[in-house]
Design a protein around this motif. Structure first.
Motif, PDB file in Angstrom:
ATOM      1  N   ILE A  81      41.734  38.064  48.979  1.00  0.00           N
ATOM      2  CA  ILE A  81      42.463  38.496  47.538  1.00  0.00           C
ATOM      3  C   ILE A  81      42.029  37.365  46.623  1.00  0.00           C
ATOM      4  O   ILE A  81      41.976  36.134  46.911  1.00  0.00           O
ATOM      5  CB  ILE A  81      44.032  38.483  48.096  1.00  0.00           C
ATOM      6  N   VAL A  82      41.746  37.899  45.410  1.00  0.00           N
ATOM      7  CA  VAL A  82      41.239  37.169  44.389  1.00  0.00           C
ATOM      8  C   VAL A  82      42.428  36.931  43.386  1.00  0.00           C
ATOM      9  O   VAL A  82      43.012  38.064  42.706  1.00  0.00           O
ATOM     10  CB  VAL A  82      40.159  37.401  43.854  1.00  0.00           C
ATOM     11  N   TYR A  83      42.763  35.649  42.872  1.00  0.00           N
ATOM     12  CA  TYR A  83      43.660  35.264  41.693  1.00  0.00           C
ATOM     13  C   TYR A  83      43.064  34.559  40.702  1.00  0.00           C
ATOM     14  O   TYR A  83      42.242  33.581  41.131  1.00  0.00           O
ATOM     15  CB  TYR A  83      44.917  34.591  42.547  1.00  0.00           C
ATOM     16  N   VAL A  84      43.264  34.549  39.778  1.00  0.00           N
ATOM     17  CA  VAL A  84      42.838  33.733  38.256  1.00  0.00           C
ATOM     18  C   VAL A  84      44.276  33.548  37.730  1.00  0.00           C
ATOM     19  O   VAL A  84      45.285  34.039  37.344  1.00  0.00           O
ATOM     20  CB  VAL A  84      42.030  34.743  37.341  1.00  0.00           C
ATOM     21  N   ASN A  85      44.516  31.983  37.490  1.00  0.00           N
ATOM     22  CA  ASN A  85      45.423  31.355  37.169  1.00  0.00           C
ATOM     23  C   ASN A  85      46.741  32.018  37.871  1.00  0.00           C
ATOM     24  O   ASN A  85      47.716  32.230  37.097  1.00  0.00           O
ATOM     25  CB  ASN A  85      45.545  31.354  35.916  1.00  0.00           C
ATOM     26  N   ASP A  86      46.880  32.281  39.108  1.00  0.00           N
ATOM     27  CA  ASP A  86      48.065  32.776  40.107  1.00  0.00           C
ATOM     28  C   ASP A  86      48.323  34.283  39.526  1.00  0.00           C
ATOM     29  O   ASP A  86      49.287  34.753  39.947  1.00  0.00           O
ATOM     30  CB  ASP A  86      49.165  31.924  39.842  1.00  0.00           C
ATOM     31  N   VAL A  87      47.423  35.061  38.773  1.00  0.00           N
ATOM     32  CA  VAL A  87      47.475  36.317  38.561  1.00  0.00           C
ATOM     33  C   VAL A  87      46.682  37.165  39.456  1.00  0.00           C
ATOM     34  O   VAL A  87      45.695  36.972  39.473  1.00  0.00           O
ATOM     35  CB  VAL A  87      47.154  36.597  37.168  1.00  0.00           C
ATOM     36  N   TYR A  88      47.159  37.868  40.216  1.00  0.00           N
ATOM     37  CA  TYR A  88      46.275  38.908  41.287  1.00  0.00           C
ATOM     38  C   TYR A  88      45.282  39.508  40.286  1.00  0.00           C
ATOM     39  O   TYR A  88      45.474  40.306  39.284  1.00  0.00           O
ATOM     40  CB  TYR A  88      47.368  39.731  41.765  1.00  0.00           C
ATOM     41  N   LEU A 119      44.437  43.451  31.775  1.00  0.00           N
ATOM     42  CA  LEU A 119      45.013  43.118  30.543  1.00  0.00           C
ATOM     43  C   LEU A 119      46.428  41.713  30.817  1.00  0.00           C
ATOM     44  O   LEU A 119      46.640  41.076  29.958  1.00  0.00           O
ATOM     45  CB  LEU A 119      46.032  44.100  30.079  1.00  0.00           C
ATOM     46  N   ASN A 120      46.752  42.032  32.361  1.00  0.00           N
ATOM     47  CA  ASN A 120      47.810  41.070  32.728  1.00  0.00           C
ATOM     48  C   ASN A 120      47.080  39.541  32.647  1.00  0.00           C
ATOM     49  O   ASN A 120      47.748  38.778  32.347  1.00  0.00           O
ATOM     50  CB  ASN A 120      48.282  41.508  34.096  1.00  0.00           C
ATOM     51  N   LEU A 121      46.002  39.612  33.078  1.00  0.00           N
ATOM     52  CA  LEU A 121      45.293  38.411  33.202  1.00  0.00           C
ATOM     53  C   LEU A 121      45.199  37.723  31.804  1.00  0.00           C
ATOM     54  O   LEU A 121      45.133  36.732  31.544  1.00  0.00           O
ATOM     55  CB  LEU A 121      43.986  38.662  33.948  1.00  0.00           C
ATOM     56  N   ILE A 122      44.614  38.664  30.844  1.00  0.00           N
ATOM     57  CA  ILE A 122      44.134  38.216  29.456  1.00  0.00           C
ATOM     58  C   ILE A 122      45.644  37.644  28.946  1.00  0.00           C
ATOM     59  O   ILE A 122      45.659  36.830  28.152  1.00  0.00           O
ATOM     60  CB  ILE A 122      43.801  39.397  28.672  1.00  0.00           C
ATOM     61  N   ARG A 123      46.682  38.472  29.019  1.00  0.00           N
ATOM     62  CA  ARG A 123      47.945  37.975  28.429  1.00  0.00           C
ATOM     63  C   ARG A 123      48.474  36.594  29.238  1.00  0.00           C
ATOM     64  O   ARG A 123      48.894  35.749  28.297  1.00  0.00           O
ATOM     65  CB  ARG A 123      49.174  39.218  29.088  1.00  0.00           C
ATOM     66  N   SER A 124      48.103  36.476  30.368  1.00  0.00           N
ATOM     67  CA  SER A 124      48.534  35.267  31.123  1.00  0.00           C
ATOM     68  C   SER A 124      47.626  34.041  30.565  1.00  0.00           C
ATOM     69  O   SER A 124      48.197  33.061  30.210  1.00  0.00           O
ATOM     70  CB  SER A 124      48.446  35.409  32.707  1.00  0.00           C
ATOM     71  N   LEU A 125      46.494  34.364  30.399  1.00  0.00           N
ATOM     72  CA  LEU A 125      45.530  33.022  29.691  1.00  0.00           C
ATOM     73  C   LEU A 125      45.867  32.875  28.476  1.00  0.00           C
ATOM     74  O   LEU A 125      46.123  31.714  27.954  1.00  0.00           O
ATOM     75  CB  LEU A 125      44.338  33.695  29.895  1.00  0.00           C
ATOM     76  N   MET A 126      46.295  33.885  27.738  1.00  0.00           N
ATOM     77  CA  MET A 126      46.482  33.664  26.299  1.00  0.00           C
ATOM     78  C   MET A 126      48.186  32.781  26.060  1.00  0.00           C
ATOM     79  O   MET A 126      48.296  32.096  25.170  1.00  0.00           O
ATOM     80  CB  MET A 126      46.994  34.910  25.554  1.00  0.00           C
ATOM     81  N   LEU A 127      48.912  33.357  26.891  1.00  0.00           N
ATOM     82  CA  LEU A 127      50.203  32.572  27.141  1.00  0.00           C
ATOM     83  C   LEU A 127      50.230  31.283  27.451  1.00  0.00           C
ATOM     84  O   LEU A 127      50.957  30.361  26.917  1.00  0.00           O
ATOM     85  CB  LEU A 127      51.091  33.266  27.933  1.00  0.00           C
ATOM     86  N   GLU A 128      49.248  30.865  28.281  1.00  0.00           N
ATOM     87  CA  GLU A 128      49.127  29.346  28.724  1.00  0.00           C
ATOM     88  C   GLU A 128      48.189  28.597  27.852  1.00  0.00           C
ATOM     89  O   GLU A 128      48.357  27.383  27.769  1.00  0.00           O
ATOM     90  CB  GLU A 128      48.357  29.537  30.062  1.00  0.00           C
ATOM     91  N   GLY A 129      47.456  29.302  27.072  1.00  0.00           N
ATOM     92  CA  GLY A 129      46.654  28.497  25.999  1.00  0.00           C
ATOM     93  C   GLY A 129      45.684  27.320  26.486  1.00  0.00           C
ATOM     94  O   GLY A 129      45.218  26.619  25.561  1.00  0.00           O
TER      95      GLY A 129
END
Length: 170
Positions: A81-88, A119-129
């Motif tokens: 299972i691969v996660y990017v910044n804790d997002v599946y 899109l969930n990953l991009i949203r997460s990355l944008m929120l974390e900045g």
């Protein structure tokens, strides 16, 4: 009578010798299976598809698998299972992987993710900045222990958790 007793003794000794040899071989395979280690993970290819909105992310991960033993090992399967910044991001499996004795092999894992996961990953990355992205791969490797190299007796399951940080803008 003495001749029959001698034959029985010889048959018993030969049978015991064969059984001890087979058990020693199974034990050697079991020990080798427990020594297999996933040592490193890297991203070798990354492709973003879709314009102007991304619709799919394709990538290839390299998993480095070390076999320090004198016995080649066949991995029955590798689940991950691969996660990017804790997002599946995605999951999958690969079957029948041969790791030669005393080597470190690179296993390539191709994967794609859906537009919604992307899109969930991009949203997460944008929120974390942040500029750092952590890619994490978790899973298990199943190594079969086979009798005479043909009959599977049982499997040794090896869990792994590898992660690596990447800088987005440098």
């Amino acid at each position: 009578m003495a001749n029959l007793a001698r034959r029985k003794t010889i048959v018993v000794l030969i049978t015991a010798f064969i059984l001890v040899g087979l058990l020693a071989h199974v034990l050697q395979l079991y020990i080798a299976a427990r020594e297999v280690e996933l040592t490193e993970m890297s991203v070798s290819s990354l492709k973003l598809e879709g314009f102007p909105l991304p619709s799919k992310l394709s990538l290839i991960l390299n998993l480095h698998i070390k076999n320090p033993t004198a016995t080649s090992i066949e991995l029955e399967d590798l689940h991950y299972i691969v996660y990017v910044n804790d997002v599946y991001l995605f999951e999958g499996y690969k079957e029948r992987i041969l790791i030669p004795a005393q080597t470190e092999s690179i296993v390539k894992i191709p994967a794609e993710t859906t537009a919604s996961d992307l899109l969930n990953l991009i949203r997460s990355l944008m929120l974390e900045g942040g500029e750092i992205v952590e890619v994490e791969v978790r899973g298990t490797v199943n190594v079969p222990v086979k009798f005479l190299g043909a009959v599977k007796l049982f499997s040794v399951t090896i869990p792994f958790d590898l992660s690596k940080n990447y800088t987005l803008f440098s």
